[in-house]
Scaffold this motif. Structure first.
Motif, short mmCIF file in Angstrom:
data_model
loop_
_atom_site.label_atom_id
_atom_site.label_comp_id
_atom_site.label_asym_id
_atom_site.label_seq_id
_atom_site.Cartn_x
_atom_site.Cartn_y
_atom_site.Cartn_z
N THR A 1 0.85 -1.19 0.00
CA THR A 1 0.00 0.00 0.00
C THR A 1 0.89 1.24 0.00
N ALA A 2 0.61 2.13 -0.92
CA ALA A 2 1.39 3.36 -1.01
C ALA A 2 0.82 4.39 -0.04
N PRO A 3 1.67 5.15 0.64
CA PRO A 3 1.15 6.22 1.50
C PRO A 3 0.27 7.16 0.67
N GLY A 4 -0.88 7.49 1.24
CA GLY A 4 -1.85 8.33 0.54
C GLY A 4 -2.91 7.54 -0.20
N GLU A 5 -2.75 6.23 -0.28
CA GLU A 5 -3.70 5.38 -1.01
C GLU A 5 -4.99 5.16 -0.22
N ASN B 1 -8.89 7.39 4.73
CA ASN B 1 -8.96 7.79 6.13
C ASN B 1 -7.67 7.54 6.90
N ARG B 2 -6.67 7.00 6.23
CA ARG B 2 -5.38 6.76 6.87
C ARG B 2 -4.28 7.02 5.84
N PRO B 3 -4.07 8.30 5.51
CA PRO B 3 -3.13 8.63 4.42
C PRO B 3 -1.68 8.30 4.71
N ASP B 4 -1.32 8.08 5.97
CA ASP B 4 0.07 7.75 6.29
C ASP B 4 0.32 6.24 6.35
N ALA C 1 7.98 0.59 8.45
CA ALA C 1 6.55 0.36 8.23
C ALA C 1 6.05 -0.83 9.05
N LEU C 2 6.80 -1.92 9.06
CA LEU C 2 6.37 -3.09 9.83
C LEU C 2 6.37 -2.79 11.33
N ASP C 3 7.37 -2.08 11.80
CA ASP C 3 7.41 -1.72 13.22
C ASP C 3 6.27 -0.78 13.59
N ARG C 4 5.93 0.12 12.70
CA ARG C 4 4.86 1.08 13.00
C ARG C 4 3.48 0.43 12.97
N TRP C 5 3.20 -0.36 11.94
CA TRP C 5 1.84 -0.85 11.74
C TRP C 5 1.56 -2.24 12.30
#
Length: 126
Positions: free
Chosen positions: A42-46, A49-52, A80-84
């Motif tokens: 998933t590209a950021p902005g895609e 409701n969760r653009p990041d 990205a994996l650590d964040r999400w």
């Protein structure tokens, strides 16, 4: 040790023609693998409701495929994996290799629910 069955929507979304409803995922390890792929592809902005949300590794294929790009992809994937998915997996290692027009990504992670070590190999091409 087998995973306990879960009831989640399979990714990518599909219809079970026999049942006339959405295909369900009942294997936890497969569900987590699908979550990882959703984060990475998933590209950021895609998402509206969760653009990041996301990592956007498909965009990296268009960058010059050098060691610097491989390093950038590695850092981006780890972040990205650590964040999400920090509450679901512990990422142990990410290896990225640029070959011709392909990024080969190898991820080693541990499922936090049962401490099972898993690996995911992805190829991202043009």
């Amino acid at each position: 040790m087998p995973s306990k069955p879960i009831h989640a929507i399979h990714h990518p979304i599909a219809i079970d023609r026999g049942l006339g409803e959405l295909v369900r995922e009942t294997d936890y390890a497969s569900h987590v693998e699908q979550l990882i792929k959703q984060v990475l592809f998933t590209a950021p902005g895609e998402r509206i409701n969760r653009p990041d949300f996301g990592c956007g590794i498909r965009q990296m294929v268009f960058a010059p495929l050098t060691e610097a790009t491989s390093g950038l992809v590695k850092v981006t994937v780890l972040a990205a994996l650590d964040r999400w998915l920090a509450g679901v997996i512990k990422t142990q290692e990410v290896k990225v290799e640029a070959i011709a027009e392909t990024l080969e990504i190898r991820i080693a992670y541990v499922l936090l629910s049962n401490q099972e070590q898993r690996w995911l190999n992805l190829e991202v091409t043009l």
